[in-house]
Design a protein around this motif. Structure first.
Motif, PDB file in Angstrom:
ATOM      1  N   SER A   1       0.860  -1.173   0.000  1.00 47.08           N
ATOM      2  CA  SER A   1       0.000   0.000   0.000  1.00 47.08           C
ATOM      3  C   SER A   1       0.904   1.233   0.000  1.00 47.08           C
ATOM      4  N   ILE A   2       0.280   2.384  -0.159  1.00 49.81           N
ATOM      5  CA  ILE A   2       1.002   3.657  -0.148  1.00 49.81           C
ATOM      6  C   ILE A   2       0.733   4.325   1.192  1.00 49.81           C
ATOM      7  N   LEU A   3       1.767   4.842   1.813  1.00 46.94           N
ATOM      8  CA  LEU A   3       1.607   5.672   3.000  1.00 46.94           C
ATOM      9  C   LEU A   3       1.721   7.121   2.548  1.00 46.94           C
ATOM     10  N   MET A   4       0.710   7.927   2.880  1.00 43.99           N
ATOM     11  CA  MET A   4       0.737   9.346   2.511  1.00 43.99           C
ATOM     12  C   MET A   4       0.670  10.208   3.760  1.00 43.99           C
ATOM     13  N   SER A   5       1.530  11.211   3.793  1.00 42.83           N
ATOM     14  CA  SER A   5       1.507  12.189   4.868  1.00 42.83           C
ATOM     15  C   SER A   5       0.287  13.092   4.670  1.00 42.83           C
ATOM     16  N   VAL A   6      -0.583  13.144   5.681  1.00 39.52           N
ATOM     17  CA  VAL A   6      -1.803  13.934   5.573  1.00 39.52           C
ATOM     18  C   VAL A   6      -1.785  15.162   6.485  1.00 39.52           C
ATOM     19  N   ARG A   7      -0.668  15.372   7.167  1.00 37.56           N
ATOM     20  CA  ARG A   7      -0.527  16.580   7.983  1.00 37.56           C
ATOM     21  C   ARG A   7       0.941  16.908   8.190  1.00 37.56           C
ATOM     22  N   ALA A   8       1.218  18.175   8.093  1.00 34.07           N
ATOM     23  CA  ALA A   8       2.525  18.771   8.404  1.00 34.07           C
ATOM     24  C   ALA A   8       3.739  17.944   7.988  1.00 34.07           C
ATOM     25  N   PRO A   9       4.071  17.774   6.770  1.00 38.69           N
ATOM     26  CA  PRO A   9       3.485  18.320   5.545  1.00 38.69           C
ATOM     27  C   PRO A   9       2.462  17.356   4.951  1.00 38.69           C
ATOM     28  N   VAL A  10       1.766  17.851   3.951  1.00 35.37           N
ATOM     29  CA  VAL A  10       0.761  17.062   3.245  1.00 35.37           C
ATOM     30  C   VAL A  10       1.329  16.608   1.897  1.00 35.37           C
ATOM     31  N   GLY A  11       1.087  15.344   1.538  1.00 33.88           N
ATOM     32  CA  GLY A  11       1.353  14.888   0.179  1.00 33.88           C
ATOM     33  C   GLY A  11       2.537  13.971  -0.043  1.00 33.88           C
ATOM     34  N   ASP A  12       3.497  13.946   0.867  1.00 33.45           N
ATOM     35  CA  ASP A  12       4.641  13.053   0.675  1.00 33.45           C
ATOM     36  C   ASP A  12       4.173  11.600   0.774  1.00 33.45           C
ATOM     37  N   VAL A  13       4.809  10.729  -0.017  1.00 27.85           N
ATOM     38  CA  VAL A  13       4.414   9.324  -0.037  1.00 27.85           C
ATOM     39  C   VAL A  13       5.622   8.399   0.101  1.00 27.85           C
ATOM     40  N   ASN A  14       5.359   7.225   0.647  1.00 26.52           N
ATOM     41  CA  ASN A  14       6.307   6.116   0.713  1.00 26.52           C
ATOM     42  C   ASN A  14       5.532   4.837   0.454  1.00 26.52           C
ATOM     43  N   LEU A  15       6.262   3.817   0.079  1.00 26.01           N
ATOM     44  CA  LEU A  15       5.672   2.504  -0.117  1.00 26.01           C
ATOM     45  C   LEU A  15       5.686   1.749   1.206  1.00 26.01           C
ATOM     46  N   CYS A  16       4.599   1.113   1.532  1.00 25.13           N
ATOM     47  CA  CYS A  16       4.507   0.326   2.758  1.00 25.13           C
ATOM     48  C   CYS A  16       4.938  -1.101   2.443  1.00 25.13           C
ATOM     49  N   ASN A  17       6.008  -1.555   3.076  1.00 21.08           N
ATOM     50  CA  ASN A  17       6.527  -2.893   2.795  1.00 21.08           C
ATOM     51  C   ASN A  17       6.407  -3.839   3.989  1.00 21.08           C
ATOM     52  N   THR A  18       5.638  -3.419   5.000  1.00 22.17           N
ATOM     53  CA  THR A  18       5.438  -4.266   6.169  1.00 22.17           C
ATOM     54  C   THR A  18       4.086  -3.945   6.800  1.00 22.17           C
ATOM     55  N   LYS A  19       3.490  -4.910   7.455  1.00 25.69           N
ATOM     56  CA  LYS A  19       2.269  -4.652   8.204  1.00 25.69           C
ATOM     57  C   LYS A  19       2.643  -3.745   9.368  1.00 25.69           C
ATOM     58  N   CYS A  20       1.938  -2.615   9.507  1.00 25.85           N
ATOM     59  CA  CYS A  20       2.353  -1.629  10.494  1.00 25.85           C
ATOM     60  C   CYS A  20       1.158  -0.843  11.024  1.00 25.85           C
ATOM     61  N   CYS A  21       1.399  -0.144  12.112  1.00 30.26           N
ATOM     62  CA  CYS A  21       0.423   0.777  12.678  1.00 30.26           C
ATOM     63  C   CYS A  21       0.745   2.166  12.132  1.00 30.26           C
ATOM     64  N   ILE A  22      -0.308   2.914  11.766  1.00 29.18           N
ATOM     65  CA  ILE A  22      -0.085   4.272  11.272  1.00 29.18           C
ATOM     66  C   ILE A  22      -0.765   5.276  12.192  1.00 29.18           C
ATOM     67  N   GLY A  23      -0.023   6.335  12.512  1.00 25.99           N
ATOM     68  CA  GLY A  23      -0.541   7.401  13.356  1.00 25.99           C
ATOM     69  C   GLY A  23      -1.355   8.393  12.539  1.00 25.99           C
ATOM     70  N   ARG A  24      -1.869   9.421  13.219  1.00 25.83           N
ATOM     71  CA  ARG A  24      -2.806  10.324  12.564  1.00 25.83           C
ATOM     72  C   ARG A  24      -2.179  11.248  11.540  1.00 25.83           C
ATOM     73  N   GLY A  25      -0.863  11.234  11.417  1.00 25.49           N
ATOM     74  CA  GLY A  25      -0.197  12.013  10.373  1.00 25.49           C
ATOM     75  C   GLY A  25      -0.144  11.293   9.032  1.00 25.49           C
ATOM     76  N   LEU A  26      -0.646  10.052   8.988  1.00 26.29           N
ATOM     77  CA  LEU A  26      -0.559   9.246   7.770  1.00 26.29           C
ATOM     78  C   LEU A  26      -1.915   8.664   7.380  1.00 26.29           C
ATOM     79  N   ALA A  27      -2.009   8.341   6.118  1.00 22.55           N
ATOM     80  CA  ALA A  27      -3.115   7.544   5.596  1.00 22.55           C
ATOM     81  C   ALA A  27      -2.494   6.431   4.767  1.00 22.55           C
ATOM     82  N   SER A  28      -3.192   5.324   4.697  1.00 27.19           N
ATOM     83  CA  SER A  28      -2.781   4.198   3.858  1.00 27.19           C
ATOM     84  C   SER A  28      -3.744   4.123   2.675  1.00 27.19           C
TER      85      SER A  28
END
Length: 167
Positions: free
Chosen positions: A72-99
């Motif tokens: 999946s794609i991890l996207m920064s949704v706050r401070a800053p918005v729009g940066d992305v990384n590839l998710c290569n492991t099952k993980c927990c995401i905090g409120r600064g990210l969306a999957s």
């Protein structure tokens, strides 16, 4: 982000389209569940853990609240918005990210390159006085121009070659 006239066989799809994507907005787990001993799930809070492609694991949590899946794609949704990384492991995401997990109708790397290329446009969707953030509604309204899967793979192949040349 309005796209121009699309070639034959292409369609414009919003991220909210469950036939093509699954979106999970992050939520921070309890603070007392964090650790740096590798116990539990890797935990990503935001862009601070991002590299060129894959996030670096710095923290774990034993009480995950929102889980992102590999491929999946991890996207920064706050401070800053729009940066992305590839998710290569099952993980927990905090409120600064969306999957954003594509279905089998969308090539993961096609989606990654599209979002990465358009991160400035996505950042302009953000609002807020203290720091910029986008809501799930704003995120889910992002439009993706989708060619047939075979064309997505061809596009990714060209972009991967270009990335290797840059390196």
């Amino acid at each position: 982000m309005k796209t121009k006239q699309l070639p034959n066989g292409w369609q414009e799809v919003e991220l909210r389209d469950e036939e093509h994507f699954e979106i999970i907005m992050g939520q921070s787990p309890p603070g007392n569940s964090y650790n740096d001993r590798g116990e539990g799930f890797p935990f990503f809070q935001g862009k601070a853990e991002f590299t060129n492609r894959f996030p670096t694991i710095k923290k774990w949590t034993t009480k995950p609240s929102k889980i992102a899946q590999p491929n999946s794609i991890l996207m920064s949704v706050r401070a800053p918005v729009g940066d992305v990384n590839l998710c290569n492991t099952k993980c927990c995401i905090g409120r600064g990210l969306a999957s954003i997990k594509p279905t089998n109708k969308v090539n993961l790397y096609y989606l990654y390159y599209f979002l990465n290329t358009n991160k400035k446009n996505i950042a302009h969707l953000g609002s807020g006085s203290t720091f910029k953030a986008i809501t799930s509604k704003q995120l889910s309204s992002i439009k993706i121009p989708l060619p047939p899967l075979s064309t997505q793979k061809q596009i990714v192949s060209v972009l991967e070659k270009a990335e290797k040349l840059k390196e």
